[in-house]
Design an enzyme around this catalytic site. Structure first.
Site, PDB file in Angstrom:
ATOM      1  N   ASP A   1       0.913  -1.157   0.000  1.00 27.57           N
ATOM      2  CA  ASP A   1       0.204   0.062  -0.009  1.00 27.57           C
ATOM      3  C   ASP A   1       0.934   1.146  -0.106  1.00 27.57           C
ATOM      4  OD1 ASP A   1      -2.035  -1.772   0.225  1.00 27.57           O
ATOM      5  OD2 ASP A   1      -2.276  -1.593   2.426  1.00 27.57           O
TER       6      ASP A   1
HETATM    7  N1  URA Z   1      -1.327  -5.751   4.147  1.00 31.13           N
HETATM    8  C1  URA Z   1      -1.731  -4.490   4.036  1.00 31.13           C
HETATM    9  O1  URA Z   1      -2.810  -4.106   4.729  1.00 31.13           O
HETATM   10  N2  URA Z   1      -1.003  -3.605   3.487  1.00 31.13           N
HETATM   11  C2  URA Z   1       0.282  -3.632   2.757  1.00 31.13           C
HETATM   12  O2  URA Z   1       0.871  -3.110   2.037  1.00 31.13           O
HETATM   13  C3  URA Z   1       0.567  -4.971   2.633  1.00 31.13           C
HETATM   14  C4  URA Z   1      -0.226  -5.986   3.356  1.00 31.13           C
END
Ligand code: URA
Length: 229
Positions: free
Chosen positions: A108
């Site tokens: 993310d």
């Molecule tokens: N889970 C999440 O919520 N975000 C990420 O970037 C990776 C795994």
């Protein structure tokens, strides 16, 4: 990204003048070399990265790229984005413009750490498909204290009604009141944030430091990349 695997005899029939018989003869005469070794078996599988020589002449092929990058917070794992810098903006133009370059497991925007980038679809699929169960290691900092019920809940798996799936068991290790390490074998959409969401405990920071055997080196600064060794 598809890996274009096919038999070497079929590949040669398509790319050389002459007919099937001609290709058979070249193979039998030991005139075909695959990745530095003589190849006489027409059934051997090759892909777009294979280095094939016929009578000493190298056939056109693509160069496989395998990179690790330390993603800073705020950078997005997307090919293009009108608003934010992307991980591909952190690469030099001659690499970023390679056809078929893609991310093997996104993070993310506000997550940090290890991102693997390649043009080899078979390799990235093997790392990311849930059934291959490659371990992804994360360090998570939470807004509220971690209580004893987190570990069992992560290990048992959680049902996500939107996708109609139950998450695979997650290994959970509490490091301090607000910090835990998690090992996941799949990567569902916002999985970690959604799992902590069940406890109404917002994730303050999320850092991935390992995927399978690939460890983020201490000396790779945020925003830097390097070829996989
Ligand atoms: N889970 C999440 O919520 N975000 C990420 O970037 C990776 C795994």
């Amino acid at each position: 990204m598809q890996s274009r695997r096919q038999r070497i005899d079929r590949y040669l029939e398509k790319h050389l003048p002459g007919n099937k018989h001609h290709v058979k003869l070249l193979l039998a005469q030991g005139q075909v070399e695959l990745d530095g070794a003589c190849c006489q078996d027409g059934q051997i599988l090759v892909n777009q990265f294979s280095r094939i020589k016929v009578a000493g002449q190298l056939m056109p092929h693509e160069t496989a790229i395998y990179l690790m990058l330390n993603k800073p917070a705020g950078v997005v794992c997307a090919t293009v984005d009108d608003e934010h810098q992307t991980v591909f903006d952190l690469l030099p133009d001659d690499i970023a413009s390679v056809s078929g370059l893609h991310i093997a497991g996104r993070l993310d925007r506000f997550s940090t750490g290890l991102v693997l980038i390649t043009n080899d679809g078979a390799w990235s699929r093997a790392l990311t498909e849930p059934q291959t169960k490659v371990a992804k290691h994360y360090r998570v900092t939470l807004e509220h204290p971690i209580t004893d019920d987190y570990g069992p809940a992560f290990a048992a798996g959680m049902y996500f009604p939107y996708e109609d799936i139950t998450t695979q068991p997650v290994t959970f290790r509490k490091l301090s009141e607000h910090v835990a390490e998690l090992v996941l074998t799949e990567g569902r959409y916002h999985q970690i944030k959604r799992m902590f969401g069940r406890f109404r405990n917002p994730v303050k920071s999320l850092h991935r430091y390992r995927i399978g055997d690939h460890l983020l080196p201490d000396d790779l600064a945020a925003g830097e990349y390097r070829p996989l060794g």
